[in-house]
Design an enzyme around this catalytic site. Structure first.
Site, PDB file in Angstrom:
ATOM      1  N   LYS A  15      57.098  43.418  51.628  1.00 29.91           N
ATOM      2  CA  LYS A  15      57.746  44.349  50.698  1.00 29.91           C
ATOM      3  C   LYS A  15      57.230  45.775  50.869  1.00 29.91           C
ATOM      4  CE  LYS A  15      56.490  42.353  46.859  1.00 29.91           C
ATOM      5  NZ  LYS A  15      55.722  41.192  47.304  1.00 29.91           N
ATOM      6  N   ARG A  90      57.074  42.083  37.734  1.00 32.02           N
ATOM      7  CA  ARG A  90      56.520  40.832  38.244  1.00 32.02           C
ATOM      8  C   ARG A  90      56.569  39.730  37.205  1.00 32.02           C
ATOM      9  NH1 ARG A  90      53.177  43.010  42.372  1.00 32.02           N
ATOM     10  NH2 ARG A  90      52.086  41.464  43.651  1.00 32.02           N
ATOM     11  N   ARG A 127      46.103  39.829  57.544  1.00 35.80           N
ATOM     12  CA  ARG A 127      45.856  41.118  56.894  1.00 35.80           C
ATOM     13  C   ARG A 127      44.425  41.186  56.369  1.00 35.80           C
ATOM     14  NH1 ARG A 127      49.786  42.903  52.123  1.00 35.80           N
ATOM     15  NH2 ARG A 127      48.414  41.690  50.813  1.00 35.80           N
ATOM     16  N   ARG A 133      41.201  43.512  52.585  1.00 32.94           N
ATOM     17  CA  ARG A 133      41.546  43.717  51.183  1.00 32.94           C
ATOM     18  C   ARG A 133      40.883  42.666  50.309  1.00 32.94           C
ATOM     19  NH1 ARG A 133      47.787  44.680  49.604  1.00 32.94           N
ATOM     20  NH2 ARG A 133      47.294  43.083  48.067  1.00 32.94           N
ATOM     21  N   ARG A 144      47.681  33.851  44.276  1.00 27.09           N
ATOM     22  CA  ARG A 144      48.766  34.834  44.184  1.00 27.09           C
ATOM     23  C   ARG A 144      50.128  34.193  44.446  1.00 27.09           C
ATOM     24  NH1 ARG A 144      46.483  38.515  48.337  1.00 27.09           N
ATOM     25  NH2 ARG A 144      48.358  39.750  48.244  1.00 27.09           N
TER      26      ARG A 144
HETATM   27  P1  ADP Z   1      51.151  41.659  47.113  1.00 27.05           P
HETATM   28  O1  ADP Z   1      52.591  42.050  47.226  1.00 27.05           O
HETATM   29  O2  ADP Z   1      50.530  41.390  48.440  1.00 27.05           O
HETATM   30  O3  ADP Z   1      50.902  40.580  46.100  1.00 27.05           O
HETATM   31  P2  ADP Z   1      50.521  44.071  45.621  1.00 27.05           P
HETATM   32  O4  ADP Z   1      49.909  45.220  46.310  1.00 27.05           O
HETATM   33  O5  ADP Z   1      51.927  44.211  45.165  1.00 27.05           O
HETATM   34  O6  ADP Z   1      50.309  42.868  46.599  1.00 27.05           O
HETATM   35  O7  ADP Z   1      49.644  43.666  44.324  1.00 27.05           O
HETATM   36  C1  ADP Z   1      48.277  43.377  44.417  1.00 27.05           C
HETATM   37  C2  ADP Z   1      47.738  42.968  43.033  1.00 27.05           C
HETATM   38  O8  ADP Z   1      47.923  44.044  42.096  1.00 27.05           O
HETATM   39  C3  ADP Z   1      48.441  41.770  42.379  1.00 27.05           C
HETATM   40  O9  ADP Z   1      47.947  40.529  42.828  1.00 27.05           O
HETATM   41  C4  ADP Z   1      48.144  42.038  40.888  1.00 27.05           C
HETATM   42  O10 ADP Z   1      46.829  41.678  40.537  1.00 27.05           O
HETATM   43  C5  ADP Z   1      48.242  43.554  40.790  1.00 27.05           C
HETATM   44  N1  ADP Z   1      49.616  43.980  40.434  1.00 27.05           N
HETATM   45  C6  ADP Z   1      50.461  44.695  41.217  1.00 27.05           C
HETATM   46  N2  ADP Z   1      51.642  44.906  40.584  1.00 27.05           N
HETATM   47  C7  ADP Z   1      51.532  44.290  39.384  1.00 27.05           C
HETATM   48  C8  ADP Z   1      52.409  44.111  38.275  1.00 27.05           C
HETATM   49  N3  ADP Z   1      53.665  44.609  38.274  1.00 27.05           N
HETATM   50  N4  ADP Z   1      51.951  43.420  37.204  1.00 27.05           N
HETATM   51  C9  ADP Z   1      50.724  42.923  37.173  1.00 27.05           C
HETATM   52  N5  ADP Z   1      49.852  43.034  38.167  1.00 27.05           N
HETATM   53  C10 ADP Z   1      50.237  43.705  39.273  1.00 27.05           C
END
Ligand code: ADP
Length: 187
Positions: A15, A90, A127, A133, A144
Site C-alpha cells: 500500500k 483501519r 523488509r 522496522r 498484525r
Molecule cells: P502496515 O501497512 O505494514 O501494517 P503501517 O505503516 O500502515 O504498516 O502501520 C504500522 C502500525 O502503525 C500499525 O501496526 C499500527 O500499530 C499503527 N497504525 C497505523 N495506522 C493506524 C490506524 N489507522 N489506526 C490504528 N493504528 C494505526
C-alpha cells in the site's frame, strides 16, 4: 477518475509504495497514518510516546488518537481537492469517524490490494531484514495480520460497491500499471 481514494489491504500488500506513486501521479497528498505515527515516535511527541509500544506489538493505536491526527491533516489546504489515504481507516469506528468528517460517500474509491498470506509474511520478513522496522518481527507480523483480518477486513463491506480489487502480486511497476488501468476503467 476519483480523487478521494483510500487504500485497503493487509500489511505487506504494498500500500505505502503504490499509494505514494499514485498520489504523485494524481497530484494529491499521500496521507499515511503509519508514516505520521512513525514520525511522531521519532520526534518523541506526546502522541509518539503513547503509540510506540502499541505499534511495536503490532496492535492498533487507539481510534481517538488516530482520528484526531487524520482530521488535522485533512484540514490542511493541500487536501482540499483530494487525497489518498493509506492505512486509515483501519477499524469500523475509524471509517464512521471519517464519514462524519468528510461526509458519507465522499470517498469515491476504496482500492483493495490483494496478496496471499504466505507472500505477505515473506515480504514483511524481507523488509525486516532490509529496514529493521520495530514492528516487522515474525511474531508481530502474525499479530498484525490477525488484527487486519479482525478489525480492518470488515471495511470491505463498509465500502461496498466503492471497493475496487487489484491483484498486488508482481513487480512494483506491474502492480502500479494494474492500479492505473483499473482506476481508468472505474466510473
Ligand atoms: P502496515 O501497512 O505494514 O501494517 P503501517 O505503516 O500502515 O504498516 O502501520 C504500522 C502500525 O502503525 C500499525 O501496526 C499500527 O500499530 C499503527 N497504525 C497505523 N495506522 C493506524 C490506524 N489507522 N489506526 C490504528 N493504528 C494505526
Amino acid at each position: 477518475m476519483g480523487r478521494r481514494i483510500l487504500f485497503l489491504g493487509p500489511p505487506g500488500a504494498g500500500k505505502g509504495t503504490q499509494a505514494s506513486m499514485l498520489a504523485r501521479a494524481l497530484g494529491v497528498p499521500h496521507i499515511s497514518t503509519g508514516d505520521m505515527l512513525r514520525a511522531a515516535v521519532a520526534a518523541g511527541t506526546d502522541l509518539g510516546r503513547r503509540a510506540e509500544a502499541i505499534m511495536a506489538r503490532g496492535d492498533l493505536v487507539p481510534d481517538d488518537l488516530v482520528v484526531a491526527l487524520v482530521e488535522e491533516r485533512l484540514a490542511e489546504p493541500d487536501a482540499a481537492c483530494g487525497y489518498l489515504l493509506d492505512g486509515f481507516p483501519r477499524t469500523i469506528d475509524q471509517a464512521e469517524a471519517l464519514d462524519e468528517a468528510v461526509g458519507e460517500g465522499a470517498i469515491e474509491i476504496a482500492l483493495l490490494l490483494e496478496v496471499p498470506e504466505d507472500e505477505l509474511v515473506a515480504r514483511l520478513l524481507n523488509r525486516a531484514r532490509e529496514q529493521g522496522r520495530a514492528d516487522d518481527t515474525e511474531e508481530t507480523i502474525r499479530r498484525r495480520l490477525q488484527v487486519y483480518r479482525e478489525e480492518t477486513e470488515p471495511l470491505v463491506d463498509h465500502y461496498g460497491d466503492r471497493v475496487v480489487r487489484v491483484d498486488g502480486v508482481g513487480t512494483i511497476e506491474d502492480v502500479f500499471a494494474r492500479i492505473v488501468l483499473t482506476l481508468a476503467r472505474t466510473p
